[in-house]
Scaffold this motif. Structure first.
Motif, PDB file in Angstrom:
ATOM      1  N   SER A   1       0.843  -1.195   0.000  1.00  0.00           N
ATOM      2  CA  SER A   1       0.000   0.000   0.000  1.00  0.00           C
ATOM      3  C   SER A   1       0.880   1.246   0.000  1.00  0.00           C
ATOM      4  CB  SER A   1      -0.889  -0.012   1.244  1.00  0.00           C
ATOM      5  OG  SER A   1      -0.075   0.030   2.388  1.00  0.00           O
ATOM      6  N   SER A   2       0.303   2.343  -0.443  1.00  0.00           N
ATOM      7  CA  SER A   2       1.081   3.595  -0.431  1.00  0.00           C
ATOM      8  C   SER A   2       1.356   4.033   1.005  1.00  0.00           C
ATOM      9  CB  SER A   2       0.345   4.689  -1.198  1.00  0.00           C
ATOM     10  OG  SER A   2      -0.966   4.809  -0.702  1.00  0.00           O
ATOM     11  N   ASP A   3       0.466   3.662   1.927  1.00  0.00           N
ATOM     12  CA  ASP A   3       0.685   4.006   3.344  1.00  0.00           C
ATOM     13  C   ASP A   3       1.995   3.400   3.868  1.00  0.00           C
ATOM     14  OD1 ASP A   3      -1.636   5.355   3.437  1.00  0.00           O
ATOM     15  OD2 ASP A   3      -2.760   3.854   4.585  1.00  0.00           O
TER      16      ASP A   3
ATOM     17  N   LEU B   1      10.461   6.828   7.857  1.00  0.00           N
ATOM     18  CA  LEU B   1      11.349   6.182   8.841  1.00  0.00           C
ATOM     19  C   LEU B   1      12.820   6.420   8.513  1.00  0.00           C
ATOM     20  CD1 LEU B   1       9.868   2.626   9.570  1.00  0.00           C
ATOM     21  CD2 LEU B   1      10.075   4.529  11.157  1.00  0.00           C
ATOM     22  N   GLU B   2      13.140   6.358   7.233  1.00  0.00           N
ATOM     23  CA  GLU B   2      14.537   6.559   6.813  1.00  0.00           C
ATOM     24  C   GLU B   2      15.032   7.961   7.169  1.00  0.00           C
ATOM     25  OE1 GLU B   2      14.236   3.862   2.818  1.00  0.00           O
ATOM     26  OE2 GLU B   2      14.846   5.972   2.636  1.00  0.00           O
ATOM     27  N   ARG B   3      14.100   8.884   7.298  1.00  0.00           N
ATOM     28  CA  ARG B   3      14.475  10.276   7.547  1.00  0.00           C
ATOM     29  C   ARG B   3      14.283  10.699   8.999  1.00  0.00           C
ATOM     30  NH1 ARG B   3      13.532   9.005   2.814  1.00  0.00           N
ATOM     31  NH2 ARG B   3      14.544  10.025   1.027  1.00  0.00           N
ATOM     32  N   SER B   4      13.814   9.788   9.860  1.00  0.00           N
ATOM     33  CA  SER B   4      13.642  10.187  11.269  1.00  0.00           C
ATOM     34  C   SER B   4      14.879   9.801  12.084  1.00  0.00           C
ATOM     35  CB  SER B   4      12.381   9.594  11.893  1.00  0.00           C
ATOM     36  OG  SER B   4      11.961   8.473  11.225  1.00  0.00           O
ATOM     37  N   ARG B   5      15.205  10.660  13.029  1.00  0.00           N
ATOM     38  CA  ARG B   5      16.430  10.441  13.810  1.00  0.00           C
ATOM     39  C   ARG B   5      16.252   9.457  14.945  1.00  0.00           C
ATOM     40  NH1 ARG B   5      19.874  15.896  14.430  1.00  0.00           N
ATOM     41  NH2 ARG B   5      20.400  16.117  12.248  1.00  0.00           N
ATOM     42  N   ARG B   6      14.984   9.269  15.354  1.00  0.00           N
ATOM     43  CA  ARG B   6      14.707   8.326  16.443  1.00  0.00           C
ATOM     44  C   ARG B   6      13.545   7.428  16.039  1.00  0.00           C
ATOM     45  NH1 ARG B   6      17.095   8.471  21.181  1.00  0.00           N
ATOM     46  NH2 ARG B   6      15.570   7.050  22.007  1.00  0.00           N
ATOM     47  N   PRO B   7      13.480   6.232  16.589  1.00  0.00           N
ATOM     48  CA  PRO B   7      12.342   5.359  16.272  1.00  0.00           C
ATOM     49  C   PRO B   7      11.038   5.935  16.823  1.00  0.00           C
ATOM     50  CG  PRO B   7      14.069   4.147  17.431  1.00  0.00           C
ATOM     51  CD  PRO B   7      14.421   5.594  17.519  1.00  0.00           C
ATOM     52  N   PRO B   8       9.920   5.725  16.129  1.00  0.00           N
ATOM     53  CA  PRO B   8       8.636   6.161  16.684  1.00  0.00           C
ATOM     54  C   PRO B   8       8.227   5.246  17.830  1.00  0.00           C
ATOM     55  CG  PRO B   8       8.289   4.937  14.660  1.00  0.00           C
ATOM     56  CD  PRO B   8       9.775   5.020  14.845  1.00  0.00           C
ATOM     57  N   ALA B   9       7.311   5.732  18.663  1.00  0.00           N
ATOM     58  CA  ALA B   9       6.836   4.906  19.785  1.00  0.00           C
ATOM     59  C   ALA B   9       5.989   3.747  19.281  1.00  0.00           C
ATOM     60  CB  ALA B   9       6.038   5.767  20.752  1.00  0.00           C
ATOM     61  N   SER B  10       5.330   3.972  18.151  1.00  0.00           N
ATOM     62  CA  SER B  10       4.481   2.917  17.581  1.00  0.00           C
ATOM     63  C   SER B  10       4.204   3.255  16.123  1.00  0.00           C
ATOM     64  CB  SER B  10       3.174   2.837  18.371  1.00  0.00           C
ATOM     65  OG  SER B  10       2.186   2.190  17.619  1.00  0.00           O
ATOM     66  N   LEU B  11       4.009   2.236  15.308  1.00  0.00           N
ATOM     67  CA  LEU B  11       3.663   2.480  13.900  1.00  0.00           C
ATOM     68  C   LEU B  11       2.156   2.591  13.719  1.00  0.00           C
ATOM     69  CD1 LEU B  11       6.183  -0.036  12.299  1.00  0.00           C
ATOM     70  CD2 LEU B  11       6.293   2.452  12.133  1.00  0.00           C
ATOM     71  N   ALA B  12       1.419   2.200  14.753  1.00  0.00           N
ATOM     72  CA  ALA B  12      -0.050   2.242  14.667  1.00  0.00           C
ATOM     73  C   ALA B  12      -0.588   3.641  14.978  1.00  0.00           C
ATOM     74  CB  ALA B  12      -0.654   1.226  15.630  1.00  0.00           C
ATOM     75  N   ASP B  13       0.193   4.416  15.736  1.00  0.00           N
ATOM     76  CA  ASP B  13      -0.268   5.752  16.142  1.00  0.00           C
ATOM     77  C   ASP B  13       0.275   6.816  15.195  1.00  0.00           C
ATOM     78  OD1 ASP B  13      -1.405   4.434  18.263  1.00  0.00           O
ATOM     79  OD2 ASP B  13       0.344   4.733  19.560  1.00  0.00           O
ATOM     80  N   ALA B  14      -0.255   8.046  15.337  1.00  0.00           N
ATOM     81  CA  ALA B  14       0.204   9.183  14.549  1.00  0.00           C
ATOM     82  C   ALA B  14       1.695   9.398  14.818  1.00  0.00           C
ATOM     83  CB  ALA B  14      -0.588  10.425  14.928  1.00  0.00           C
ATOM     84  N   PRO B  15       2.488   9.827  13.861  1.00  0.00           N
ATOM     85  CA  PRO B  15       2.069  10.276  12.531  1.00  0.00           C
ATOM     86  C   PRO B  15       1.926   9.149  11.505  1.00  0.00           C
ATOM     87  CG  PRO B  15       4.415  10.629  12.767  1.00  0.00           C
ATOM     88  CD  PRO B  15       3.937  10.045  14.071  1.00  0.00           C
TER      89      PRO B  15
END
Lengths: 272, 199
Positions: free
Chosen positions: A199-201, A209-223
């Motif tokens: 999917s495009s999502d 993800l490749e451009r973020s400096r830290r991992p997100p807390a979750s992939l299910a939540d925003a952003p």
């Protein structure tokens, strides 16, 4: 007595990638530092209960090391632990992810400075250590894989077809080809070996993800706000791309896949 | 070739042993040459026997030369206490303490993804199978205080959760005879957490 190469001291911050027994009481450490990249050093007495390097000579420890260059291997003379990442040991899923990350770094060439690789590993181990649940561990793991893929020079092309180089519109169907190195349009998907419909999502999330400096807390939540299906597409795409381009096989991969499957079924990280 | 062929072959074989480098191999080889033939025959026989006769105990995984090892077979051993260790050599270390009189279970390794050792390679289900028949009330985890040992301990503890047995692990702290100022911060922190009241 002339000064020999064996006595040249140096100091560095480093993560212990591996710690293997050497002789009766020693360990041979594979270290990863910003200035030297991957290198090996002997921690004398590290297997003895009274050895002052025993706690340092453990996988995933981040420490400041004082070393002396030896004839074949460097020798650890002192070490001050910055963090042991205490919540990784004792948790099967976290240990499996940390082992996989260590193996990625272990594939790096010996003795080549790698500040960015060290920074990615340091941030990942810290995030993994502090991840409270399965979704946070997964988000950290997928972040690490996408970062390491880009760090190794294989950042996937997203939004354009890697074969015909045409821009893929938002409402178009798209596929991901790990060997081709990115997204494929409907016309070109047949030219590649086993592309996966995505999917495009999930691809937007990979780009982010490749451009973020830290991992997100979750992939299910925003952003990101990814559905479970899109999370699966993302995880498979990035892992397949990493494996296609990695030199050698990953010994920890089987254990990691099993641990992820069990933790996913249980819906939490308490596989430990 | 520096040495005669048989000596070269002996050096080659000795160097394959853990902790034996070229110099140690030379020392051992020349010591063997100086010994009389009978002594060397005895050594060769012992090496042959150990491979031919020693096998894992069918109950606990400890080394034995019979089906069930002496510890498992002994009626003097305490029922209800099971000490879980990683390797058979750890049994000897605990036996030498003269503090434990229960039985053992050898896992056959530690969880170590970097070496490709996952939960399925460890003898955890065999341990679970012993709980009922041996009326086990307490399982003592005697695993090394390393990342691999801690993770294996968690894995075993989790597998035991549903079985209603008490799970304990060996204390963490300062080694007897060690200097406090030489101990690392992790050991001192563990010792502080595990402190106990005197008297």
């Amino acid at each position: 007595m002339p000064r020999t190469a064996a006595s040249v001291p140096f100091a560095t911050r480093a993560v212990v990638l591996r710690a293997r027994p050497l002789g009766e009481k020693d360990r041979i450490l594979t270290l990863f530092s910003p200035e030297r990249g991957k290198f090996s050093a002997v921690a004398r007495g590290a297997r003895s209960p009274k050895g002052k390097l025993a706690a340092t000579a453990q996988p995933f420890v981040l420490a400041r090391f004082a070393l002396a260059t030896g004839r074949s291997l460097d020798i650890v003379t002192q070490a001050q632990i910055e963090t042991m990442h205490p919540h990784i040991a004792g948790n099967v899923l976290k240990t499996s992810w940390a082992s996989f990350a260590s193996e990625c770094a272990d594939h790096a060439p010996e003795g080549v400075a790698d500040e960015h690789g060290f920074a990615v590993l340091e941030v990942f181990l810290d995030a993994l250590d502090n991840s409270p649940d399965f979704s946070a561990i997964e988000a950290a793991g997928v972040w690490f894989q996408s970062q390491w893929l880009a760090h190794s020079g294989y950042a996937p092309t997203i939004g354009f077809c890697v074969v015909c180089e045409r821009k893929i519109e938002a409402d178009e169907e798209l596929w991901f080809g790990p060997l081709a190195g990115g997204t494929l349009c409907r016309n070109c998907r047949g030219t590649q070996n086993s592309p996966e419909r995505v999917s495009s999502d999930s691809m937007r999330a990979l780009y982010r993800l490749e451009r973020s400096r830290r991992p997100p807390a979750s992939l299910a939540d925003a952003p990101f706000s990814l559905s479970e299906r899109a999370q699966g597409e993302l995880a498979r795409s990035v892992e397949r791309a990493l494996l296609v381009h990695a030199d050698g096989r990953f010994r920890s991969l089987g254990t990691l896949q099993d641990a992820r499957a069990v933790a996913h079924l249980e819906g939490n990280s308490s596989l430990s | 070739m520096l040495y005669p062929r048989p000596l070269e072959a002996l050096l080659y074989e000795l160097e394959k042993l853990p902790g034996v480098g070229p110099k140690s191999a030379q020392r051992l080889a020349f010591a063997l040459l100086r010994r009389d033939a009978q002594q060397n025959d005895d050594l060769a026989g012992a090496i042959r026997d150990v491979k031919a006769k020693i096998r894992p105990c069918e109950n606990c995984g400890n080394y034995t030369d019979v089906e069930i090892c002496d510890i498992c077979a002994s009626p003097k051993r305490e029922n209800g206490l099971l000490c879980v260790v990683a390797e058979a050599r750890d049994v000897l270390a605990i036996e030498n303490s003269n503090e434990f009189f229960g039985r053992y279970h050898v896992l056959g390794g530690l969880f170590n993804p970097l070496e490709g050792v996952g939960p399925e390679q460890l003898k955890i289900s065999e341990m679970i199978g012993r709980l009922g028949p041996e009326h086990v009330e307490e399982v003592i985890l005697a695993l090394s205080p390393t990342v691999e040992g801690e993770t294996t301990g968690s894995l075993v503890a989790r597998a035991l959760e549903k079985h209603g047995v008490k799970v304990t692990q060996l204390a963490r702290g300062l080694p007897f005879g060690g200097d406090l100022d030489y101990a690392d911060q992790v050991t001192i922190a563990g010792a502080l957490r595990g402190r106990r009241e005197l008297g």
